[in-house]
Enzyme design. Structure first.
Site, mmCIF file in Angstrom:
data_model
loop_
_atom_site.group_PDB
_atom_site.id
_atom_site.type_symbol
_atom_site.label_atom_id
_atom_site.label_comp_id
_atom_site.label_asym_id
_atom_site.label_seq_id
_atom_site.Cartn_x
_atom_site.Cartn_y
_atom_site.Cartn_z
ATOM 1 N N HIS A 172 0.840 -1.196 0.000
ATOM 2 C CA HIS A 172 0.000 0.000 0.000
ATOM 3 C C HIS A 172 0.878 1.251 0.000
ATOM 4 O O HIS A 172 1.895 1.320 0.700
ATOM 5 C CB HIS A 172 -0.898 0.021 1.245
ATOM 6 C CG HIS A 172 -1.997 -0.985 1.214
ATOM 7 N ND1 HIS A 172 -3.086 -0.876 0.391
ATOM 8 C CD2 HIS A 172 -2.173 -2.135 1.914
ATOM 9 C CE1 HIS A 172 -3.895 -1.900 0.571
ATOM 10 N NE2 HIS A 172 -3.363 -2.680 1.494
ATOM 11 N N THR A 184 14.415 -9.487 3.530
ATOM 12 C CA THR A 184 14.206 -8.115 3.057
ATOM 13 C C THR A 184 15.268 -7.663 2.061
ATOM 14 O O THR A 184 15.151 -6.580 1.503
ATOM 15 C CB THR A 184 14.201 -7.136 4.247
ATOM 16 O OG1 THR A 184 15.468 -7.217 4.925
ATOM 17 C CG2 THR A 184 13.080 -7.474 5.221
ATOM 18 N N LYS A 185 16.320 -8.464 1.876
ATOM 19 C CA LYS A 185 17.357 -8.095 0.913
ATOM 20 C C LYS A 185 17.903 -9.341 0.229
ATOM 21 O O LYS A 185 17.627 -10.466 0.646
ATOM 22 C CB LYS A 185 18.481 -7.318 1.591
ATOM 23 C CG LYS A 185 19.136 -7.997 2.766
ATOM 24 C CD LYS A 185 20.125 -7.044 3.439
ATOM 25 C CE LYS A 185 20.766 -7.661 4.666
ATOM 26 N NZ LYS A 185 21.706 -6.721 5.320
ATOM 27 N N ARG A 233 19.358 -12.709 8.122
ATOM 28 C CA ARG A 233 20.766 -12.321 8.032
ATOM 29 C C ARG A 233 21.593 -13.554 7.671
ATOM 30 O O ARG A 233 21.140 -14.695 7.841
ATOM 31 C CB ARG A 233 21.246 -11.735 9.361
ATOM 32 C CG ARG A 233 21.279 -12.747 10.488
ATOM 33 C CD ARG A 233 21.467 -12.119 11.848
ATOM 34 N NE ARG A 233 21.665 -13.113 12.887
ATOM 35 C CZ ARG A 233 20.682 -13.826 13.431
ATOM 36 N NH1 ARG A 233 19.443 -13.667 13.024
ATOM 37 N NH2 ARG A 233 20.953 -14.709 14.382
ATOM 38 N N LYS A 243 25.537 -18.858 7.523
ATOM 39 C CA LYS A 243 26.630 -19.753 7.160
ATOM 40 C C LYS A 243 26.619 -19.997 5.655
ATOM 41 O O LYS A 243 25.588 -19.867 5.006
ATOM 42 C CB LYS A 243 26.477 -21.088 7.904
ATOM 43 C CG LYS A 243 27.670 -22.018 7.782
ATOM 44 C CD LYS A 243 27.502 -23.253 8.660
ATOM 45 C CE LYS A 243 28.722 -24.160 8.540
ATOM 46 N NZ LYS A 243 28.599 -25.379 9.380
#
Length: 202
Positions: free
Chosen positions: A101, A154-155, A169, A172
């Site tokens: 949105h 998110t990345k 994140r 390994k």
């Protein structure tokens, strides 16, 4: 309505009315659910590989790419603008988001501002995404990567890396001889996820 549109319409109707509600693909008595949903997928999608598996209750857009031998777990939601490579494993209840949105105008309710442009999600070949993970807009997950269950990605995730958490994140590498990042030409370590003790469900 041309021939391709009619084919997609029939496939969608069969999937929504019947296929989506049939038993899990791996159920002892499935009444041919996997084959039926596979048949529907080939009618609906322009780019759908062989031997795919779409499990019970999956919602997916008609423009997604689904590579050969890839599976979408029960209850997943795959929106427009998603490309899934070959031999991808996906657990249950995975959600992907390619837009959101709009919220830039504080004088207008957010629900009335429309949605942002689609930012495609790309899932490389031989990726494993654990159950109940969220994959956010614009993300690319590289070949051979693993996403731990319940992660929020998110990345971009580089090839052959294991990521987890909220936000996800680096945990390994799957590559032998180094726990850090390495090039794609090294040999994958198939036991990396067990070494980490991750909860990764497919």
């Amino acid at each position: 309505m041309n021939g391709r549109e009619f084919k997609r319409f029939i496939g969608r109707a069969l999937y929504v009315a019947i296929g989506k509600h049939m038993p899990m693909s791996g159920a002892r008595v499935s009444f041919g659910a996997r084959r039926f949903r596979q048949f529907c997928a080939h009618l609906i999608l322009d780019d759908c590989g062989k031997w795919v598996n779409i499990d019970k209750g999956v919602t997916f857009a008609t423009d997604i790419k689904l590579g050969e031998g890839s599976g979408i777990g029960a209850g997943c939601s795959i929106p427009t603008g998603v490309s899934i490579g070959d031999n991808v494993m996906m657990g249950i209840d995975i959600l992907m988001f390619t837009n959101e949105h709009r919220h830039d105008d504080i004088t207008v309710p957010m629900g009335k501002q429309g949605r942002t442009e689609v930012e495609p999600i790309v899932i490389g070949d031989d990726v494993w995404i654990g159950s109940r993970s969220l994959i956010m807009k614009g993300v690319t997950i590289g070949r051979g990567a693993i996403i731990a269950a319940g992660s929020v990605v998110t990345k971009d995730v580089p090839p052959y890396e294991i990521w987890g958490g909220n936000p996800a994140r680096f945990l390994k590498s799957r590559l032998d001889g180094n726990a850090g990042r390495q090039g794609q030409d090294a040999v994958p370590n198939a036991n990396a996820e067990q070494d980490l003790g991750l909860s990764i469900n497919a």
